[in-house]
Motif scaffolding. Sequence first.
Motif, PDB file in Angstrom:
ATOM      1  N   GLY A  80       7.802   0.140 -18.453  1.00  0.00           N
ATOM      2  CA  GLY A  80       7.025  -0.826 -17.912  1.00  0.00           C
ATOM      3  C   GLY A  80       5.625  -0.251 -17.571  1.00  0.00           C
ATOM      4  N   ALA A  81       4.780  -0.934 -18.164  1.00  0.00           N
ATOM      5  CA  ALA A  81       3.415  -0.798 -17.443  1.00  0.00           C
ATOM      6  C   ALA A  81       3.038   0.130 -15.926  1.00  0.00           C
ATOM      7  CB  ALA A  81       2.437  -1.283 -17.466  1.00  0.00           C
ATOM      8  N   LEU A  82       4.031  -0.773 -15.416  1.00  0.00           N
ATOM      9  CA  LEU A  82       3.650  -0.566 -13.895  1.00  0.00           C
ATOM     10  C   LEU A  82       4.436   1.103 -13.272  1.00  0.00           C
ATOM     11  CD1 LEU A  82       2.746  -1.192 -10.745  1.00  0.00           C
ATOM     12  CD2 LEU A  82       4.990  -2.270 -10.553  1.00  0.00           C
ATOM     13  N   VAL A  83       5.260   0.986 -14.820  1.00  0.00           N
ATOM     14  CA  VAL A  83       6.091   2.619 -13.705  1.00  0.00           C
ATOM     15  C   VAL A  83       5.288   3.172 -14.239  1.00  0.00           C
ATOM     16  CG1 VAL A  83       8.107   4.089 -14.430  1.00  0.00           C
ATOM     17  CG2 VAL A  83       8.142   1.287 -14.075  1.00  0.00           C
ATOM     18  N   ALA A  84       4.748   3.379 -15.581  1.00  0.00           N
ATOM     19  CA  ALA A  84       3.598   4.332 -16.152  1.00  0.00           C
ATOM     20  C   ALA A  84       2.224   4.442 -15.482  1.00  0.00           C
ATOM     21  CB  ALA A  84       2.923   3.893 -17.991  1.00  0.00           C
ATOM     22  N   TYR A  85       1.791   4.026 -14.367  1.00  0.00           N
ATOM     23  CA  TYR A  85       1.287   3.791 -14.046  1.00  0.00           C
ATOM     24  C   TYR A  85       1.075   4.249 -13.157  1.00  0.00           C
ATOM     25  CZ  TYR A  85      -2.782   2.458 -10.426  1.00  0.00           C
ATOM     26  OH  TYR A  85      -3.389   2.140  -9.382  1.00  0.00           O
ATOM     27  N   ARG A  86       2.577   4.067 -12.018  1.00  0.00           N
ATOM     28  CA  ARG A  86       2.957   4.830 -11.144  1.00  0.00           C
ATOM     29  C   ARG A  86       2.933   6.548 -11.099  1.00  0.00           C
ATOM     30  NH1 ARG A  86       6.599   0.162  -7.730  1.00  0.00           N
ATOM     31  NH2 ARG A  86       4.632  -0.454  -6.907  1.00  0.00           N
ATOM     32  N   ALA A  87       2.832   6.664 -12.307  1.00  0.00           N
ATOM     33  CA  ALA A  87       3.205   7.993 -13.033  1.00  0.00           C
ATOM     34  C   ALA A  87       2.237   8.875 -13.009  1.00  0.00           C
ATOM     35  CB  ALA A  87       4.192   8.082 -14.574  1.00  0.00           C
ATOM     36  N   TRP A  88       1.598   8.218 -13.447  1.00  0.00           N
ATOM     37  CA  TRP A  88       0.251   8.475 -13.493  1.00  0.00           C
ATOM     38  C   TRP A  88      -0.339   8.942 -12.307  1.00  0.00           C
ATOM     39  CZ3 TRP A  88      -4.746   6.057 -12.893  1.00  0.00           C
ATOM     40  CH2 TRP A  88      -6.052   7.464 -13.181  1.00  0.00           C
ATOM     41  N   LEU A  89      -0.498   7.520 -11.618  1.00  0.00           N
ATOM     42  CA  LEU A  89      -0.843   7.985 -10.184  1.00  0.00           C
ATOM     43  C   LEU A  89      -0.761   9.304  -9.680  1.00  0.00           C
ATOM     44  CD1 LEU A  89      -2.908   6.464  -9.229  1.00  0.00           C
ATOM     45  CD2 LEU A  89      -1.139   5.002  -8.107  1.00  0.00           C
ATOM     46  N   LEU A  90       0.893   9.602  -9.950  1.00  0.00           N
ATOM     47  CA  LEU A  90       0.863  11.254  -9.451  1.00  0.00           C
ATOM     48  C   LEU A  90       0.487  12.000  -9.818  1.00  0.00           C
ATOM     49  CD1 LEU A  90       3.028  11.726  -6.572  1.00  0.00           C
ATOM     50  CD2 LEU A  90       5.049  11.813  -8.688  1.00  0.00           C
ATOM     51  N   ARG A  91       0.050  11.875 -11.089  1.00  0.00           N
ATOM     52  CA  ARG A  91      -0.156  13.326 -11.589  1.00  0.00           C
ATOM     53  C   ARG A  91      -1.522  13.001 -11.020  1.00  0.00           C
ATOM     54  NH1 ARG A  91       2.379  10.823 -16.330  1.00  0.00           N
ATOM     55  NH2 ARG A  91       0.790  10.494 -17.476  1.00  0.00           N
ATOM     56  N   ALA A  92      -1.925  12.366 -11.193  1.00  0.00           N
ATOM     57  CA  ALA A  92      -3.840  12.009 -10.616  1.00  0.00           C
ATOM     58  C   ALA A  92      -3.732  13.433  -8.642  1.00  0.00           C
ATOM     59  CB  ALA A  92      -4.202  10.983 -10.961  1.00  0.00           C
ATOM     60  N   TYR A  93      -2.396  12.629  -8.618  1.00  0.00           N
ATOM     61  CA  TYR A  93      -2.126  12.767  -6.908  1.00  0.00           C
ATOM     62  C   TYR A  93      -2.513  14.809  -7.041  1.00  0.00           C
ATOM     63  CZ  TYR A  93      -0.322  13.297  -2.063  1.00  0.00           C
ATOM     64  OH  TYR A  93       0.595  13.845  -1.386  1.00  0.00           O
ATOM     65  N   ARG A  94      -0.984  14.567  -7.715  1.00  0.00           N
ATOM     66  CA  ARG A  94      -0.467  15.887  -7.550  1.00  0.00           C
ATOM     67  C   ARG A  94      -2.386  16.704  -8.125  1.00  0.00           C
ATOM     68  NH1 ARG A  94       4.923  15.578  -9.907  1.00  0.00           N
ATOM     69  NH2 ARG A  94       5.960  15.568  -7.383  1.00  0.00           N
ATOM     70  N   ARG A  95      -2.999  16.211  -9.341  1.00  0.00           N
ATOM     71  CA  ARG A  95      -4.131  17.121  -9.347  1.00  0.00           C
ATOM     72  C   ARG A  95      -5.652  17.584  -8.387  1.00  0.00           C
ATOM     73  NH1 ARG A  95      -9.072  15.309 -13.670  1.00  0.00           N
ATOM     74  NH2 ARG A  95     -10.272  16.633 -13.337  1.00  0.00           N
ATOM     75  N   PHE A  96      -5.391  15.823  -7.609  1.00  0.00           N
ATOM     76  CA  PHE A  96      -6.108  16.188  -6.386  1.00  0.00           C
ATOM     77  C   PHE A  96      -5.984  17.123  -5.328  1.00  0.00           C
ATOM     78  CE2 PHE A  96      -7.277  13.828  -2.475  1.00  0.00           C
ATOM     79  CZ  PHE A  96      -7.930  14.811  -2.301  1.00  0.00           C
TER      80      PHE A  96
END
Length: 135
Positions: A80-96
């Motif tokens: 679902g969308a929430l799980v996909a959003y959280r995975a995307w947010l984790l990738r952004a966190y790692r980029r940060f």
Amino acid sequence: MVTWTEVRDAEARLRADRKHANELIGLLDVIEDGTTSADVRLAAVQACRSLFESWALAGDLELRPAGEAEAGEEEGASGGALVAYRAWLLRAYRRFAAGLRSLLSSPKPPLALRLAALDSLMVLASLEARHARQG
């Protein structure tokens, strides 16, 4: 060229509503762009640190070991969308986090920016330690 005010406005929009999530990419770009002024990059570092910290405390950003991230990202396609959003947010966190490490390893950024990167990495390490204890 991005200004300090634009960074703060983007932070406010990101904090207010998830629909502005793509603006996070712009903030990460500012941090990584060596041609942007130091004060604007500093504002972007502070904004991202504050956002990631609040998302982690609210449960939107689920910090987990790297091996578990791949499993969560695969789940994102069917979860679902929430799980996909959280995975995307984790990738952004790692980029940060990678951007902060880059600021520290380069002698080019001003000392104030490198100190903010170090301080931010310490805050992120504390967050990760708290999540490791909870999980």
